[in-house]
Design a protein around this motif. Structure first.
Motif, PDB file in Angstrom:
ATOM      1  N   CYS A   1       0.851  -1.129   0.095  1.00 26.39           N
ATOM      2  CA  CYS A   1       0.054   0.180   0.009  1.00 26.39           C
ATOM      3  C   CYS A   1       0.758   1.130   0.059  1.00 26.39           C
ATOM      4  O   CYS A   1       0.650   2.189  -0.777  1.00 26.39           O
ATOM      5  CB  CYS A   1      -0.891  -0.025   1.254  1.00 26.39           C
ATOM      6  SG  CYS A   1      -2.374  -1.144   1.108  1.00 26.39           S
ATOM      7  N   ASP A   2       1.901   1.231   0.814  1.00 29.73           N
ATOM      8  CA  ASP A   2       2.680   2.524   0.859  1.00 29.73           C
ATOM      9  C   ASP A   2       3.462   2.593  -0.571  1.00 29.73           C
ATOM     10  O   ASP A   2       3.566   3.813  -0.969  1.00 29.73           O
ATOM     11  CB  ASP A   2       3.627   2.372   1.936  1.00 29.73           C
ATOM     12  CG  ASP A   2       4.782   3.449   2.214  1.00 29.73           C
ATOM     13  OD1 ASP A   2       4.364   4.338   2.886  1.00 29.73           O
ATOM     14  OD2 ASP A   2       5.644   3.554   1.581  1.00 29.73           O
TER      15      ASP A   2
ATOM     16  N   THR B   1      -6.262  -6.295   2.810  1.00 30.49           N
ATOM     17  CA  THR B   1      -6.880  -5.884   4.045  1.00 30.49           C
ATOM     18  C   THR B   1      -7.482  -4.595   3.824  1.00 30.49           C
ATOM     19  O   THR B   1      -8.673  -4.202   4.482  1.00 30.49           O
ATOM     20  CB  THR B   1      -5.747  -5.850   5.380  1.00 30.49           C
ATOM     21  OG1 THR B   1      -4.882  -4.959   5.064  1.00 30.49           O
ATOM     22  CG2 THR B   1      -5.196  -6.858   5.493  1.00 30.49           C
ATOM     23  N   LEU B   2      -6.833  -3.569   3.017  1.00 31.71           N
ATOM     24  CA  LEU B   2      -7.369  -2.157   2.893  1.00 31.71           C
ATOM     25  C   LEU B   2      -8.699  -2.335   1.696  1.00 31.71           C
ATOM     26  O   LEU B   2      -9.717  -1.540   2.095  1.00 31.71           O
ATOM     27  CB  LEU B   2      -6.342  -1.411   2.139  1.00 31.71           C
ATOM     28  CG  LEU B   2      -7.027   0.025   1.939  1.00 31.71           C
ATOM     29  CD1 LEU B   2      -7.085   1.055   2.910  1.00 31.71           C
ATOM     30  CD2 LEU B   2      -5.784   1.033   0.928  1.00 31.71           C
TER      31      LEU B   2
ATOM     32  N   ARG C   1      -6.959   5.066   8.589  1.00 35.63           N
ATOM     33  CA  ARG C   1      -6.600   3.601   9.398  1.00 35.63           C
ATOM     34  C   ARG C   1      -4.919   3.806   9.738  1.00 35.63           C
ATOM     35  O   ARG C   1      -4.672   2.753  10.039  1.00 35.63           O
ATOM     36  CB  ARG C   1      -6.758   2.445   8.295  1.00 35.63           C
ATOM     37  CG  ARG C   1      -8.287   2.116   8.037  1.00 35.63           C
ATOM     38  CD  ARG C   1      -8.616   1.069   7.034  1.00 35.63           C
ATOM     39  NE  ARG C   1      -7.887   0.083   7.392  1.00 35.63           N
ATOM     40  CZ  ARG C   1      -8.465  -1.115   8.011  1.00 35.63           C
ATOM     41  NH1 ARG C   1      -9.615  -0.960   8.323  1.00 35.63           N
ATOM     42  NH2 ARG C   1      -7.872  -2.108   7.857  1.00 35.63           N
ATOM     43  N   GLU C   2      -4.686   5.003   9.902  1.00 35.21           N
ATOM     44  CA  GLU C   2      -3.123   5.268  10.141  1.00 35.21           C
ATOM     45  C   GLU C   2      -2.328   4.448   9.410  1.00 35.21           C
ATOM     46  O   GLU C   2      -1.170   3.873  10.244  1.00 35.21           O
ATOM     47  CB  GLU C   2      -3.317   5.047  11.701  1.00 35.21           C
ATOM     48  CG  GLU C   2      -4.040   5.928  12.419  1.00 35.21           C
ATOM     49  CD  GLU C   2      -4.118   6.061  13.947  1.00 35.21           C
ATOM     50  OE1 GLU C   2      -3.372   5.018  14.477  1.00 35.21           O
ATOM     51  OE2 GLU C   2      -4.697   6.804  14.762  1.00 35.21           O
ATOM     52  N   ARG C   3      -2.467   4.099   8.151  1.00 33.35           N
ATOM     53  CA  ARG C   3      -1.421   3.444   7.373  1.00 33.35           C
ATOM     54  C   ARG C   3      -1.104   2.204   8.054  1.00 33.35           C
ATOM     55  O   ARG C   3       0.151   1.623   7.730  1.00 33.35           O
ATOM     56  CB  ARG C   3      -0.275   4.112   7.207  1.00 33.35           C
ATOM     57  CG  ARG C   3      -0.333   5.657   6.816  1.00 33.35           C
ATOM     58  CD  ARG C   3       0.828   6.386   6.561  1.00 33.35           C
ATOM     59  NE  ARG C   3       0.603   7.765   6.240  1.00 33.35           N
ATOM     60  CZ  ARG C   3       1.451   8.538   5.631  1.00 33.35           C
ATOM     61  NH1 ARG C   3       2.395   8.042   5.103  1.00 33.35           N
ATOM     62  NH2 ARG C   3       1.193   9.924   5.514  1.00 33.35           N
ATOM     63  N   GLU C   4      -2.255   1.441   8.579  1.00 29.63           N
ATOM     64  CA  GLU C   4      -1.814   0.061   9.313  1.00 29.63           C
ATOM     65  C   GLU C   4      -1.831  -0.845   8.113  1.00 29.63           C
ATOM     66  O   GLU C   4      -1.530  -2.330   8.671  1.00 29.63           O
ATOM     67  CB  GLU C   4      -3.153  -0.195  10.265  1.00 29.63           C
ATOM     68  CG  GLU C   4      -4.193  -0.499   9.607  1.00 29.63           C
ATOM     69  CD  GLU C   4      -5.340  -0.726  10.825  1.00 29.63           C
ATOM     70  OE1 GLU C   4      -6.510  -1.125  10.464  1.00 29.63           O
ATOM     71  OE2 GLU C   4      -5.046  -0.621  12.076  1.00 29.63           O
ATOM     72  N   ASP C   5      -2.385  -0.779   7.120  1.00 28.19           N
ATOM     73  CA  ASP C   5      -2.542  -1.927   6.123  1.00 28.19           C
ATOM     74  C   ASP C   5      -1.037  -2.075   5.141  1.00 28.19           C
ATOM     75  O   ASP C   5      -1.003  -0.987   4.642  1.00 28.19           O
ATOM     76  CB  ASP C   5      -3.722  -1.534   4.964  1.00 28.19           C
ATOM     77  CG  ASP C   5      -4.950  -1.515   5.820  1.00 28.19           C
ATOM     78  OD1 ASP C   5      -5.525  -2.320   6.218  1.00 28.19           O
ATOM     79  OD2 ASP C   5      -5.357  -0.338   5.934  1.00 28.19           O
ATOM     80  N   GLU C   6      -0.493  -3.217   5.577  1.00 29.68           N
ATOM     81  CA  GLU C   6       0.590  -3.362   4.752  1.00 29.68           C
ATOM     82  C   GLU C   6       0.234  -3.887   3.449  1.00 29.68           C
ATOM     83  O   GLU C   6       0.809  -3.765   2.346  1.00 29.68           O
ATOM     84  CB  GLU C   6       1.742  -4.408   5.600  1.00 29.68           C
ATOM     85  CG  GLU C   6       2.658  -4.770   4.496  1.00 29.68           C
ATOM     86  CD  GLU C   6       3.733  -5.675   5.365  1.00 29.68           C
ATOM     87  OE1 GLU C   6       4.586  -6.140   4.661  1.00 29.68           O
ATOM     88  OE2 GLU C   6       3.480  -5.944   6.692  1.00 29.68           O
TER      89      GLU C   6
ATOM     90  N   TRP D   1      -6.819   4.543   3.789  1.00 30.80           N
ATOM     91  CA  TRP D   1      -5.460   4.078   4.217  1.00 30.80           C
ATOM     92  C   TRP D   1      -5.006   5.047   5.391  1.00 30.80           C
ATOM     93  O   TRP D   1      -4.396   4.683   6.262  1.00 30.80           O
ATOM     94  CB  TRP D   1      -4.473   3.865   3.245  1.00 30.80           C
ATOM     95  CG  TRP D   1      -3.222   3.345   3.713  1.00 30.80           C
ATOM     96  CD1 TRP D   1      -2.875   2.174   4.001  1.00 30.80           C
ATOM     97  CD2 TRP D   1      -1.790   4.030   3.443  1.00 30.80           C
ATOM     98  NE1 TRP D   1      -1.566   1.802   4.160  1.00 30.80           N
ATOM     99  CE2 TRP D   1      -0.820   2.878   3.685  1.00 30.80           C
ATOM    100  CE3 TRP D   1      -1.334   5.408   3.056  1.00 30.80           C
ATOM    101  CZ2 TRP D   1       0.622   3.342   3.702  1.00 30.80           C
ATOM    102  CZ3 TRP D   1      -0.137   5.736   2.805  1.00 30.80           C
ATOM    103  CH2 TRP D   1       0.791   4.622   3.388  1.00 30.80           C
TER     104      TRP D   1
END
Length: 244
Positions: free
Chosen positions: A92-93, A200-201, A191-196, A188
């Motif tokens: 995601c990042d 899941t996102l 959700r505080e960028r928690e999805d790697e 994303w």
């Protein structure tokens, strides 16, 4: 249309290499009767172009300048741009590093650079106006992101590397309108960028009413990021690529 290629990973499964894993030679390219080795990521560039992309953004790490040197700024009518992911922080990042380039009014396609899949025109079979995953049947879906869809093709869940997935279909590439890409980015961040992982996102996005669709047009899929996958890719290409 933009294509995004996340290529900042370290490739630990197939190291040591003296170059970026995305440049691993797999198969050959024939040009005017001459053969040369073909980098694995060239297959994805070709498929993005067949899918309608006229611009491709490589997301690279600071240590992967060899990808820039290899592709340059344009190949076969496709223009290239490069953005940097400073450190490996998940798919995601990596994808959202390309966000400043993507207009909400322009479709975007994404694939993984260390994979080879068929048919070559798979992305062209996906519509530009809705979020669709190109999916492939595999023997070991637990190693990938399995896609669970209803009879109408609407995706109900993406099972991320589940030990016992309820589907043997996995996603290998996808296409979406630009505004969906921006919506996913906003979620994303929320959700505080928690999805790697993207799966899941997307599951969270669908839980809020978003729709994603299954496009089971894939006939062959190989992850070249392992030695076993590399050997399987050579076999697949030997049976699929035309001679001459």
């Amino acid at each position: 249309m933009w294509g995004i290629i996340p290529a900042a990973g370290q490739g630990t499964r197939i190291q040591p290499l003296a170059f970026s894993k995305e440049l691993l030679p797999v198969g050959v390219r024939r040009e005017g009767g001459t053969e040369r080795p073909r980098a694995v990521s060239e297959y994805l560039v070709e498929r993005l172009g067949l899918g309608g992309a006229t611009k491709v953004c490589f997301v690279i790490s600071p240590h992967k300048a060899d990808i820039l040197r290899y592709f340059g700024d344009r190949v076969a009518g496709v223009d290239f741009a490069y953005v940097v992911q400073p450190r490996a922080a998940g798919l995601c990042d990596a994808l959202f590093r390309a966000l400043p380039l993507i207009s909400p009014d322009e479709p975007v396609a994404v694939g993984l650079p260390d994979t080879i899949w068929f048919p070559e025109d798979g992305l062209a079979r996906l519509p530009d106006h809705r979020f669709s995953f190109l999916t492939f049947p595999v023997d070991a879906p637990q190693h990938f992101d399995a896609v669970v869809a209803d009879a109408d093709g609407r995706i109900r869940e993406i099972q991320v590397k589940a030990p016992a997935p309820s589907s043997h279909w996995i996603w290998g590439a996808f296409k979406m309108p630009g505004h969906v890409f921006h919506e996913l980015h906003a979620l994303w961040l929320e959700r505080e960028r928690e999805d790697e992982y993207l799966g899941t996102l997307v599951n969270a996005w669908m839980a809020r009413g978003g729709e994603a669709w299954n496009a089971p047009h894939g006939t062959g899929y190989v992850d070249v990021g392992t030695l076993h996958g590399y050997r399987e890719a050579q076999r697949l290409l030997g049976s699929s690529e035309p001679a001459g």
